[in-house]
Design a protein around this motif. Structure first.
Motif, mmCIF file in Angstrom:
data_model
loop_
_atom_site.group_PDB
_atom_site.id
_atom_site.type_symbol
_atom_site.label_atom_id
_atom_site.label_comp_id
_atom_site.label_asym_id
_atom_site.label_seq_id
_atom_site.Cartn_x
_atom_site.Cartn_y
_atom_site.Cartn_z
ATOM 1 N N ILE A 255 4.437 13.214 3.523
ATOM 2 C CA ILE A 255 5.624 12.466 3.096
ATOM 3 C C ILE A 255 5.234 11.302 2.206
ATOM 4 O O ILE A 255 5.965 10.941 1.273
ATOM 5 C CB ILE A 255 6.463 12.009 4.309
ATOM 6 C CG1 ILE A 255 7.885 11.628 3.868
ATOM 7 C CG2 ILE A 255 5.826 10.855 5.036
ATOM 8 C CD1 ILE A 255 8.716 12.759 3.360
ATOM 9 N N CYS A 256 4.063 10.705 2.420
ATOM 10 C CA CYS A 256 3.599 9.642 1.525
ATOM 11 C C CYS A 256 3.384 10.192 0.115
ATOM 12 O O CYS A 256 3.731 9.531 -0.876
ATOM 13 C CB CYS A 256 2.311 9.026 2.053
ATOM 14 S SG CYS A 256 2.537 7.920 3.463
ATOM 15 N N ASP A 257 2.820 11.394 0.017
ATOM 16 C CA ASP A 257 2.644 12.024 -1.293
ATOM 17 C C ASP A 257 3.995 12.258 -1.965
ATOM 18 O O ASP A 257 4.164 12.013 -3.165
ATOM 19 C CB ASP A 257 1.901 13.347 -1.149
ATOM 20 C CG ASP A 257 0.421 13.172 -0.866
ATOM 21 O OD1 ASP A 257 -0.113 12.064 -1.102
ATOM 22 O OD2 ASP A 257 -0.209 14.151 -0.416
ATOM 23 N N GLN A 258 4.968 12.722 -1.187
ATOM 24 C CA GLN A 258 6.302 12.977 -1.742
ATOM 25 C C GLN A 258 6.948 11.671 -2.206
ATOM 26 O O GLN A 258 7.566 11.624 -3.281
ATOM 27 C CB GLN A 258 7.171 13.660 -0.704
ATOM 28 C CG GLN A 258 6.731 15.053 -0.334
ATOM 29 C CD GLN A 258 7.504 15.618 0.848
ATOM 30 O OE1 GLN A 258 8.634 15.218 1.126
ATOM 31 N NE2 GLN A 258 6.898 16.550 1.568
ATOM 32 N N LEU B 232 3.676 0.916 -3.448
ATOM 33 C CA LEU B 232 2.768 2.014 -3.774
ATOM 34 C C LEU B 232 1.439 1.856 -3.033
ATOM 35 O O LEU B 232 0.860 2.841 -2.555
ATOM 36 C CB LEU B 232 2.550 2.091 -5.285
ATOM 37 C CG LEU B 232 3.775 2.512 -6.107
ATOM 38 C CD1 LEU B 232 3.482 2.392 -7.598
ATOM 39 C CD2 LEU B 232 4.205 3.941 -5.760
ATOM 40 N N GLN B 233 0.964 0.622 -2.926
ATOM 41 C CA GLN B 233 -0.264 0.370 -2.181
ATOM 42 C C GLN B 233 -0.063 0.676 -0.695
ATOM 43 O O GLN B 233 -0.940 1.253 -0.040
ATOM 44 C CB GLN B 233 -0.705 -1.082 -2.359
ATOM 45 C CG GLN B 233 -1.959 -1.471 -1.590
ATOM 46 C CD GLN B 233 -3.191 -0.701 -2.023
ATOM 47 O OE1 GLN B 233 -3.309 -0.297 -3.187
ATOM 48 N NE2 GLN B 233 -4.109 -0.473 -1.100
ATOM 49 N N SER B 234 1.092 0.312 -0.164
ATOM 50 C CA SER B 234 1.375 0.589 1.246
ATOM 51 C C SER B 234 1.415 2.090 1.526
ATOM 52 O O SER B 234 0.940 2.553 2.571
ATOM 53 C CB SER B 234 2.705 -0.054 1.656
ATOM 54 O OG SER B 234 2.602 -1.466 1.651
ATOM 55 N N LEU B 235 1.960 2.868 0.601
ATOM 56 C CA LEU B 235 1.962 4.322 0.776
ATOM 57 C C LEU B 235 0.540 4.867 0.837
ATOM 58 O O LEU B 235 0.245 5.781 1.632
ATOM 59 C CB LEU B 235 2.743 4.994 -0.359
ATOM 60 C CG LEU B 235 4.252 4.808 -0.356
ATOM 61 C CD1 LEU B 235 4.869 5.500 -1.580
ATOM 62 C CD2 LEU B 235 4.893 5.342 0.924
ATOM 63 N N GLN B 236 -0.361 4.310 0.031
ATOM 64 C CA GLN B 236 -1.755 4.753 0.075
ATOM 65 C C GLN B 236 -2.389 4.430 1.426
ATOM 66 O O GLN B 236 -3.142 5.233 1.994
ATOM 67 C CB GLN B 236 -2.545 4.091 -1.055
ATOM 68 C CG GLN B 236 -2.161 4.567 -2.441
ATOM 69 C CD GLN B 236 -2.995 3.901 -3.533
ATOM 70 O OE1 GLN B 236 -4.020 3.283 -3.258
ATOM 71 N NE2 GLN B 236 -2.556 4.019 -4.763
#
Length: 271
Positions: A201-204, A173-177
Motif C-alpha cells: 500500500i505504501c508503493d501504491q 513521501l519520506q514517511s511512506l518510505q
C-alpha cells in the motif's frame, strides 16, 4: 483473543487488536473514526488508540474492555482527540501524543520509542505529512508480519489529505518510505477497512502522489507557473464533490509548494 475482552467488544482486527467504530461518519471520516483496543491474549490491561469524538456510548464501549492502562493518539485532529480528556476522566489512563498539547497526564511520545504495555510491545514511528505530529504505532508481535496502526497517514479507502502548511508532501513521501521498510505488516487505519500489506500500500500511495504531481505539472504547463490553487484544483480535481473541495485545494496547495520549492521538479520530479 484476550479472555478479559468481551466477545461483543468491537471487531477483531488482528491477534492483538479490536476496532470499535465511532458514530461520526462523513465525507472526511468515511464510515467513522476507528478506535482500537490493544491487548495481548490473557492481559488484564489494555491500550486504546484514538478515543475519537465525545460520544458517551462510544467511550463506554471502549472502557468495557476492562482496565485501560494507556491511551495513544495518532495525531491532533478532533475526530481522534476530542474525547481524550473525557476518556481520561472515565478510566484514569494517561493520554500520550506526539504534540504535548494533546497529552493528558502523560508524557509526549518520541519517534523510535518502544512502549511495553498490555502484554506487548508498541513502537512509535514518527510519520509527518498528514500533519506535523502524525505518528504510527507498530505492533511487531501481532502475527507473522506484525501490524501497523496508521492513523490518517494511510487510510483503508482512498488517500489522505495533507494539511498545508502543517503537513508537507516532502515529509509525507519520506514517511511512506519509512513505513514501507516495515514490510508486509497488516494495516490498521483510522478510517476504512483493514488492509493486508503495508509495503504494497505504501508503493501504491507513493505512485498515486507522483501521478498527481504529473497532473499538476501538466496544469501548470497550460496555466503558467503562477496559477492559483483554485485554478489548478479546477484542472486536476474537476470531478471532486463540492463537499470535499476544501480537501482537494489543500492537496493542490501542498503539491504546488513541493514543486515551487524544487524548480527542477516543475519539469521532472527528480527530488
Amino acid at each position: 483473543m484476550s479472555d478479559s475482552v468481551p466477545a461483543t467488544l468491537g471487531e477483531r482486527t488482528s491477534i492483538l487488536t479490536r476496532r470499535i467504530l465511532a458514530p461520526n461518519a462523513g465525507p472526511m471520516t468515511l464510515d467513522g473514526t476507528n478506535s482500537y483496543v490493544i491487548a495481548a491474549p490473557g492481559s488484564s490491561g489494555h491500550v486504546v488508540v484514538d478515543p475519537g469524538p465525545v460520544h458517551e456510548g462510544h467511550l463506554a464501549s471502549l472502557a468495557a474492555a476492562g482496565r485501560i492502562d494507556l491511551v495513544l493518539i495518532t495525531h491532533q485532529h478532533a475526530d481522534h482527540t476530542a474525547a481524550s480528556v473525557r476518556f481520561a476522566e472515565l478510566t484514569g489512563a494517561p493520554v500520550r501524543a506526539f504534540d504535548p498539547a494533546f497529552c493528558v497526564g502523560g508524557n509526549p511520545l518520541r519517534g523510535g520509542e518502544e512502549i511495553r504495555v498490555a502484554g506487548t510491545r508498541i513502537r512509535v514511528i514518527a510519520t509527518p505529512g498528514h500533519t506535523a505530529d502524525s505518528v504510527c504505532f507498530h505492533l511487531p508481535d501481532d502475527g507473522a508480519h506484525g501490524s501497523m496502526l496508521t492513523g490518517d497517514t494511510i487510510l483503508g479507502r482512498g488517500t489522505t489529505v495533507l494539511g498545508h502548511p502543517d503537513g508537507t508532501l516532502a515529509d509525507y513521501l519520506q514517511s511512506l518510505q519509512i513505513l514501507r521498510a516495515c514490510g508486509p505488516a497488516t494495516v490498521l487505519p483510522a478510517h476504512g477497512p483493514v488492509l493486508p500489506d503495508l509495503a504494497a500500500i505504501c508503493d501504491q500511495y507513493a505512485a498515486h502522489r507522483h501521478e498527481r504531481l504529473d497532473q499538476v505539472r501538466a496544469a501548470l504547463a497550460i496555466l503558467g507557473n503562477d496559477a492559483t490553487v483554485a485554478q489548478v484544483t479546477d484542472a486536476v480535481y474537476a470531478q471532486a464533490d463540492a463537499s470535499v473541495r476544501f480537501a482537494a485545494e489543500a492537496s493542490v496547495r501542498t503539491q504546488l509548494t513541493y514543486l515551487r520549492e524544487r524548480p527542477r521538479a516543475l519539469r521532472s520530479d527528480a527530488s
